[in-house]
Design a protein around this motif. Sequence first.
Motif, PDB file in Angstrom:
ATOM      1  N   GLN A 101     112.004   6.778  54.344  1.00  0.00           N
ATOM      2  CA  GLN A 101     110.644   6.550  54.849  1.00  0.00           C
ATOM      3  C   GLN A 101     110.525   5.204  55.554  1.00  0.00           C
ATOM      4  N   ASN A 105     109.986   5.650  59.505  1.00  0.00           N
ATOM      5  CA  ASN A 105     108.629   5.284  59.907  1.00  0.00           C
ATOM      6  C   ASN A 105     108.532   3.878  60.482  1.00  0.00           C
ATOM      7  N   TYR A 155     106.072   5.544  50.880  1.00  0.00           N
ATOM      8  CA  TYR A 155     105.342   5.917  52.089  1.00  0.00           C
ATOM      9  C   TYR A 155     104.307   4.835  52.431  1.00  0.00           C
TER      10      TYR A 155
END
Length: 284
Positions: A101, A105, A155
């Motif tokens: 993540q 991201n 996240y």
Amino acid sequence: MPDQTGRRVVVTGANSGLGEQMALALGSAGAEVTLACRNVDKAQQVAEKIGDNARVAPLDLADLASVRAFADSFDGADVLINNAGVMAIPLRRTADGYEMQIGTNFLGHFALTGLILDRIDDRVVTMSSLMHKSARLDVDDLNWERRKYNRWTAYGDSKLADLMLALELADRLAGAGSDKTSLAAHPGYAATELQLHTESPVDWVMKLGNMTPIAQSAAEGALPALFAATSPHAANGEYYGPKNFGGMRGAPAVAGYRRAADDAELRQKLWSAAEKLTGVTVEV
């Protein structure tokens, strides 16, 4: 949205969800859209909906070699929208060994932005999330090598890092006297497939949540990023999201965020860590 004829926009993760809706809207407004995606087959289906002013370029943000290959062939654009991402997945590693993540991201987008910033003429828009407020960002352990892994915290960490990337880049651009701008956006609660890959019972909860009146469509969730990317009123360093129901739905407006995102020392530390991990020095 103002007429986008003659403008070139890159949207990462434009093969589905929010990115697809961004690409469709921008294409309809006349922009030349590059769909930068890992799944090129799905991206091609979206590009065919847009027409001749769309093209697909392979980009896997979980592989820094892929990011560099994209950058090497990149010939410039007005706007970069850092949209692609994964959410609340089990512990996995990128091709370079980073937690998936934070690697996809944040680090992937950090590297991409740094490598092509000199060929972006107008704006960089980076997607964050309401979930950035749940982050427990540990810059000394971005890759969850010492902490017990928590998919939701991971996240949140990645989305706080994305917000800090946007804000720090905005300050650096302003400090350098650049005409370029950096902005951030979040979609509120948008019903997309992003929430349905946790590989846990939460998938069913999120699926039900996507059917509630609070959840916006993907097209509505894309509006804050589209505002940031196209509006003449969108300002350097601003963060946009839906204005109603605690930021979960509604028209785009300036959004609030955690004070941690304004921590200058933490932002500098994160920036330095990202440069070291990616091997990309961002020249502003």
